[in-house]
Design a protein around this motif. Sequence first.
Motif, mmCIF file in Angstrom:
data_model
loop_
_atom_site.group_PDB
_atom_site.id
_atom_site.type_symbol
_atom_site.label_atom_id
_atom_site.label_comp_id
_atom_site.label_asym_id
_atom_site.label_seq_id
_atom_site.Cartn_x
_atom_site.Cartn_y
_atom_site.Cartn_z
ATOM 1 N N UNK A 103 -2.132 -0.969 5.667
ATOM 2 C CA UNK A 103 -2.283 -2.371 5.279
ATOM 3 C C UNK A 103 -2.340 -2.446 3.758
ATOM 4 N N UNK A 104 -1.542 -3.331 3.184
ATOM 5 C CA UNK A 104 -1.534 -3.509 1.725
ATOM 6 C C UNK A 104 -1.782 -4.957 1.358
ATOM 7 N N UNK A 105 -2.666 -5.166 0.387
ATOM 8 C CA UNK A 105 -2.860 -6.472 -0.251
ATOM 9 C C UNK A 105 -3.006 -6.218 -1.741
ATOM 10 N N UNK A 106 -2.319 -7.013 -2.537
ATOM 11 C CA UNK A 106 -2.479 -6.905 -3.986
ATOM 12 C C UNK A 106 -2.975 -8.236 -4.539
ATOM 13 N N UNK A 107 -3.586 -8.167 -5.707
ATOM 14 C CA UNK A 107 -4.032 -9.399 -6.366
ATOM 15 C C UNK A 107 -2.853 -10.270 -6.761
ATOM 16 N N UNK A 108 -1.748 -9.648 -7.134
ATOM 17 C CA UNK A 108 -0.550 -10.415 -7.465
ATOM 18 C C UNK A 108 -0.025 -11.151 -6.228
ATOM 19 N N UNK A 109 0.008 -10.463 -5.092
ATOM 20 C CA UNK A 109 0.467 -11.113 -3.858
ATOM 21 C C UNK A 109 -0.446 -12.262 -3.474
ATOM 22 N N UNK A 110 -1.750 -12.064 -3.655
ATOM 23 C CA UNK A 110 -2.701 -13.126 -3.327
ATOM 24 C C UNK A 110 -2.465 -14.350 -4.204
ATOM 25 N N UNK A 111 -2.184 -14.128 -5.484
ATOM 26 C CA UNK A 111 -1.911 -15.246 -6.391
ATOM 27 C C UNK A 111 -0.648 -15.980 -5.979
ATOM 28 N N UNK A 112 0.392 -15.248 -5.624
ATOM 29 C CA UNK A 112 1.657 -15.880 -5.246
ATOM 30 C C UNK A 112 1.480 -16.725 -3.993
ATOM 31 N N UNK A 113 0.689 -16.235 -3.043
ATOM 32 C CA UNK A 113 0.419 -17.020 -1.838
ATOM 33 C C UNK A 113 -0.418 -18.248 -2.177
#
Length: 406
Positions: free
Chosen positions: A204-214
């Motif tokens: 499972x991967x989550x990044x802070x950048x991905x969270x911001x884009x969402x």
Amino acid sequence: MVGLLDGVKVVEVASWTFVPAAGAILADWGAEVVKVEDVRTGDPARSLVIGGLRPGGGKTQLDYMFELGNRGKRSIGLDLRTAQGRELLERLVASADVFITNWLPEARRRLGIDVDDIKAINPRIVYARGSGHGPRGPEAEKGGYDAASFTSRGGVAHTLTPAELPRPVRQSAAFGDLPGGMTLAGGIAAALFRRERTGEGGVVDVSLLAQAIWTLAPDIMAADFFGVERIPQLPLDQAPNPVVAAYRTADGRFVQLVFLQPDRYWADFVRRIGAPELADDPRFVPASQLIANAPEAQRLLADIFEKHDVAHWQKVLADEDGVWAVVATPQEVLADPQALANGYLIPNVDDNGVEYTVASNPVQFDETPAGPARAPEHGQHTEEILLELGLDWPQIIAAKESGAVL
């Protein structure tokens, strides 16, 4: 059902707030979470200073940020650079369901805790990674914090900063970390569900950048669809819909209106606030006229709201059908009756009997709030966990003397 994840064992090798927050949420949901900390200083978040507020410098000697991201866990101090420290970690991993980390790829490879290393010990484990920018690409090896990877690089600061301000707005503490931790916890829960169905743990991967884009998805999609740098915004004192705006009260507070269907609410609203003559004013009825004459309507509403303090408007609008809210301070949120009724604020007590409050994670199961829990002291449960792993007291003492454990 509070213990939704009863029987799930989690090993966390992570620091700061983003990824540890995921571990705290899993603990809230019933998982057993073992936090592995270095024997020397432990998680550096233990000594984080935010806004001049030092750990243990308030009503209780507890560190509020560390409590937030680490409640409900047990802490073991291991030196993963030593053979014995590594061997003890392997014992923990062998019986675990989830391994969580935010250590950088180079450190993971060096210490043998990368995906293949952990999967070799326990093929069914769910391996969860939190990062600044994702596991692939030219900056996969670089670290990140939410102020950079989420708020700045993800476009959040640009979008939230009014054009007239000379500098971007500053985020509050853990502004991207806590939503990112919530997302990571949800991903882990989904991976555990898949494992129950297929036997496959996965990554499972989550990044802070991905969270911001969402989080910023409407603005980012608008940038693509229309070629704009931001969704068009009027100055702060103007609004295209006068009943979707914030109005200053006599005591300098603000009331935010969110009447997305003006025709539905306008007549009753203006009568309620003491301006019945506006209920059928052709300048503002129907909604197309209200929008066409928005500056005039907003000026009239602003004059009305500035005549009374916020307490007056809270009484006047108490039964208003349209959505509205006072722009609250954190102190007011602590006493919000709706938040308290739903268990969004968890009462806790420290060792000296001092009461304090912890914000709950936002997910509840079967209408049951998370219970009170404390963050562990550095290495607080080392001996307890080592006994569970099968070590006897002479072995524990020898491990401590060698420096492999705290």
